[in-house]
Motif scaffolding. Structure first.
Motif, PDB file in Angstrom:
ATOM      1  N   ALA A   1       1.065  -1.138   0.186  1.00 24.18           N
ATOM      2  CA  ALA A   1       0.037  -0.049   0.042  1.00 24.18           C
ATOM      3  C   ALA A   1       1.049   1.210   0.031  1.00 24.18           C
ATOM      4  CB  ALA A   1      -1.119  -0.089   1.188  1.00 24.18           C
ATOM      5  N   ALA A   2       2.036   1.432   0.883  1.00 25.81           N
ATOM      6  CA  ALA A   2       2.753   2.544   1.050  1.00 25.81           C
ATOM      7  C   ALA A   2       3.681   2.571  -0.421  1.00 25.81           C
ATOM      8  CB  ALA A   2       3.549   2.304   2.290  1.00 25.81           C
ATOM      9  N   GLY A   3       3.979   1.460  -1.101  1.00 25.03           N
ATOM     10  CA  GLY A   3       4.855   1.472  -2.006  1.00 25.03           C
ATOM     11  C   GLY A   3       4.016   2.188  -3.288  1.00 25.03           C
ATOM     12  N   TRP A   4       2.852   1.701  -3.481  1.00 30.91           N
ATOM     13  CA  TRP A   4       1.830   2.006  -4.423  1.00 30.91           C
ATOM     14  C   TRP A   4       1.439   3.555  -4.321  1.00 30.91           C
ATOM     15  CZ3 TRP A   4       1.075   0.409  -9.195  1.00 30.91           C
ATOM     16  CH2 TRP A   4       1.561  -0.924  -9.684  1.00 30.91           C
ATOM     17  N   ALA A   5       1.167   4.076  -2.903  1.00 35.06           N
ATOM     18  CA  ALA A   5       1.174   5.454  -2.440  1.00 35.06           C
ATOM     19  C   ALA A   5       2.018   6.401  -3.176  1.00 35.06           C
ATOM     20  CB  ALA A   5       0.791   5.509  -1.239  1.00 35.06           C
ATOM     21  N   LEU A   6       3.301   6.015  -2.756  1.00 39.25           N
ATOM     22  CA  LEU A   6       4.528   6.597  -3.115  1.00 39.25           C
ATOM     23  C   LEU A   6       4.766   6.706  -4.627  1.00 39.25           C
ATOM     24  CD1 LEU A   6       6.920   5.376  -0.437  1.00 39.25           C
ATOM     25  CD2 LEU A   6       6.054   7.751  -0.741  1.00 39.25           C
ATOM     26  N   LEU A   7       4.516   5.485  -5.366  1.00 36.92           N
ATOM     27  CA  LEU A   7       4.573   5.484  -6.879  1.00 36.92           C
ATOM     28  C   LEU A   7       3.518   6.567  -7.471  1.00 36.92           C
ATOM     29  CD1 LEU A   7       5.802   4.266  -9.131  1.00 36.92           C
ATOM     30  CD2 LEU A   7       4.350   2.162  -8.870  1.00 36.92           C
ATOM     31  N   PHE A   8       2.368   6.647  -6.769  1.00 36.57           N
ATOM     32  CA  PHE A   8       1.306   7.360  -7.377  1.00 36.57           C
ATOM     33  C   PHE A   8       1.593   8.586  -7.191  1.00 36.57           C
ATOM     34  CE2 PHE A   8      -2.377  10.120  -6.660  1.00 36.57           C
ATOM     35  CZ  PHE A   8      -3.035  10.021  -7.990  1.00 36.57           C
ATOM     36  N   ALA A   9       2.088   9.166  -5.905  1.00 40.87           N
ATOM     37  CA  ALA A   9       2.884  10.586  -5.894  1.00 40.87           C
ATOM     38  C   ALA A   9       3.967  10.989  -6.785  1.00 40.87           C
ATOM     39  CB  ALA A   9       3.182  10.651  -4.256  1.00 40.87           C
ATOM     40  N   HIS A  10       4.797   9.922  -7.015  1.00 41.39           N
ATOM     41  CA  HIS A  10       5.879  10.310  -7.940  1.00 41.39           C
ATOM     42  C   HIS A  10       5.282  10.786  -9.154  1.00 41.39           C
ATOM     43  CE1 HIS A  10       9.848   9.287  -9.722  1.00 41.39           C
ATOM     44  NE2 HIS A  10       8.919   9.150 -10.715  1.00 41.39           N
ATOM     45  N   GLU A  11       4.232   9.870  -9.880  1.00 38.38           N
ATOM     46  CA  GLU A  11       3.717  10.007 -11.090  1.00 38.38           C
ATOM     47  C   GLU A  11       2.904  11.648 -11.168  1.00 38.38           C
ATOM     48  OE1 GLU A  11       4.763   8.735 -13.956  1.00 38.38           O
ATOM     49  OE2 GLU A  11       5.963   7.548 -12.517  1.00 38.38           O
ATOM     50  N   LEU A  12       2.270  11.638  -9.813  1.00 36.68           N
ATOM     51  CA  LEU A  12       1.326  12.932  -9.832  1.00 36.68           C
ATOM     52  C   LEU A  12       2.365  14.121  -9.946  1.00 36.68           C
ATOM     53  CD1 LEU A  12      -1.227  14.036  -9.376  1.00 36.68           C
ATOM     54  CD2 LEU A  12      -0.959  13.801  -6.951  1.00 36.68           C
ATOM     55  N   ALA A  13       3.732  14.070  -9.525  1.00 33.06           N
ATOM     56  CA  ALA A  13       4.493  15.267  -9.409  1.00 33.06           C
ATOM     57  C   ALA A  13       4.684  15.595 -10.956  1.00 33.06           C
ATOM     58  CB  ALA A  13       5.751  14.728  -8.658  1.00 33.06           C
ATOM     59  N   HIS A  14       4.968  14.443 -11.702  1.00 29.05           N
ATOM     60  CA  HIS A  14       5.264  14.785 -13.176  1.00 29.05           C
ATOM     61  C   HIS A  14       3.918  15.439 -13.849  1.00 29.05           C
ATOM     62  CE1 HIS A  14       8.975  12.617 -13.494  1.00 29.05           C
ATOM     63  NE2 HIS A  14       8.428  11.392 -13.009  1.00 29.05           N
TER      64      HIS A  14
END
Length: 412
Positions: free
Chosen positions: A170-183
């Motif tokens: 859950a934490a890994g996917w949340a961080l991944l989503f935040a990474h792409e959201l930054a782009h």
């Protein structure tokens, strides 16, 4: 007659024909110009005369007047009729004469409610300085407190394996989503729609953000958009380091912060794998001023392989070298990148075949054997967690890979 199709089904374009272009962006890039339509995410490189022709046609000049103006400015003759047809094939032309040109529906943007004026702060020049200050502060903390450096044991914050697995996913996917959201946010601030979706890079399941259109932005904005995800990862990791410094070791909060820090740092080494077209790949492509570093590198690697194995093919002769048509600076970059591409890809696939795949298969078989009434509630819960998380990721990779291959075949 204007706007009448000829025997080949092409719109007949006469000297007096005028065209209406869609909203196109134009940016100079060295000796060439990038021309594109942001809504459809289609961009091409044209010579200076082509960019000037787009400008003249956009001003409403007829075919004859455009050709005459270009001849007066350059001393050369240009076939404006074929040029207009090329633009129409790219979807850049709205009308030819009094006849509208059929237009494909543009791809849907992710989070369309996210307006450019609301996220303009993402391109403010002060923001990178703030990230630098935060990262520097975290580095200073680690110099004074090297015991805060995380290790793999920090992922095992709970004695319950299923809980560790689910919270980590859950934490890994949340961080991944935040990474792409930054782009996405940074691109949207530059006026680029952007679209987030799942994708595959070799054996990796990834989230990716299509920010086609950023090519028309100034270099600072382009690099900011490319590096936004990495900047967010470093910012999160730095904030977690500072959080660890102010919490007591051994507490649940400290253990969770340490786990989150490991998860935030894990994607960063992946960014160095530029042969999988990571964020740093696009930075490298921009800095080397290459049009398609991956595509040209792959073409040159195939050409070099054919020559190495003695296969004649279309690349044996000097004029068959696909990199020969490139400018010298691109040629050097492409040839060097092709080495990185081949070595990195072989290493990744070898690691998958010898380590990742056997480990996944072993874990999945163990989990399947661990189900049943004789294994108790805890044993069944752990086995089910492995099957759901690990099996789900592999199934999702297969589905995403199949979808991407089908999209490429259909040209979408």
């Amino acid at each position: 007659m204007e706007g009448v199709e000829d025997a080949q089904g092409l719109l007949r374009i006469g000297p007096s024909t005028r065209v209406v272009l869609h909203d196109l962006g134009v940016r100079r890039d060295g000796d060439e110009w990038i021309v594109g339509r942001t809504s459809t995410r289609i961009f091409v490189a044209v010579p200076a005369a082509g960019a000037r022709a787009v400008e003249l046609l956009g001003e409403g000049l007829s075919v004859a007047r455009t050709a005459q103006t270009l001849r007066a400015e350059t001393g050369e003759e240009f076939d404006i009729t074929d040029f207009i047809r090329d633009l129409a094939a790219l979807g850049f032309v709205a009308r030819i004469g009094d006849r509208p040109v059929p237009d494909a529906e543009p791809p849907r943007a992710s989070l369309p409610w996210l307006r450019a004026h609301r996220v303009r702060f993402a391109l403010h020049p002060v923001l990178p300085l703030l990230v630098g200050v935060l990262v520097s502060a975290a580095a200073a903390v680690l110099v004074r407190r090297p015991d805060l450096l995380p290790g793999y044991r920090d992922l095992l914050w709970s004695p319950h394996g299923s809980l560790v697995l689910f919270t980590g996913a859950a934490a890994g996917w949340a961080l991944l989503f935040a990474h792409e959201l930054a782009h996405l946010v940074t691109a949207r601030a530059a006026g680029v729609p952007g679209r987030m979706r799942l994708g595959t890079r070799l054996q990796f399941l990834v989230m990716q953000t299509d920010i086609s259109g950023i090519e028309l932005a100034p270099r600072r904005h382009r690099l900011t958009a490319y590096l936004a995800g990495v900047a967010l990862d470093l910012s999160v990791a730095s904030a977690l380091v500072i959080g660890l410094a102010v919490t007591d070791a051994g507490t649940t909060a400290h253990r969770l912060l340490a786990t989150a820090l490991v998860l935030a740092l894990m994607p960063l080494p992946f960014q160095l794998m530029v042969f999988t077209r990571t964020d740093l790949y696009f930075v490298l492509q921009d800095l080397t001023r290459c049009r398609d570093l991956y595509g040209d590198g792959l073409a040159y690697a195939r050409y070099a392989l054919r020559r190495a194995v003695g296969s004649p093919g279309p690349g044996t002769a000097r004029d068959g070298d696909p990199s020969a048509r490139l400018p010298p600076h691109e040629r050097r970059a492409v040839r060097l990148y092709s080495v990185v591409l081949v070595v990195g890809t072989v290493a990744c696939l070898a690691f998958m075949a010898t380590v990742t795949l056997p480990a996944d298969v072993t874990l999945l078989f163990r989990a399947a054997r661990g189900l049943g009434p004789s294994h108790g509630l805890a044993g069944n819960a752990d086995s089910a967690a492995v099957l759901v998380v690990l099996g789900g990721v592999n199934v999702l990779w297969l589905v995403t890979r199949w979808r991407d291959r089908r999209s490429r075949r259909s040209g979408r």
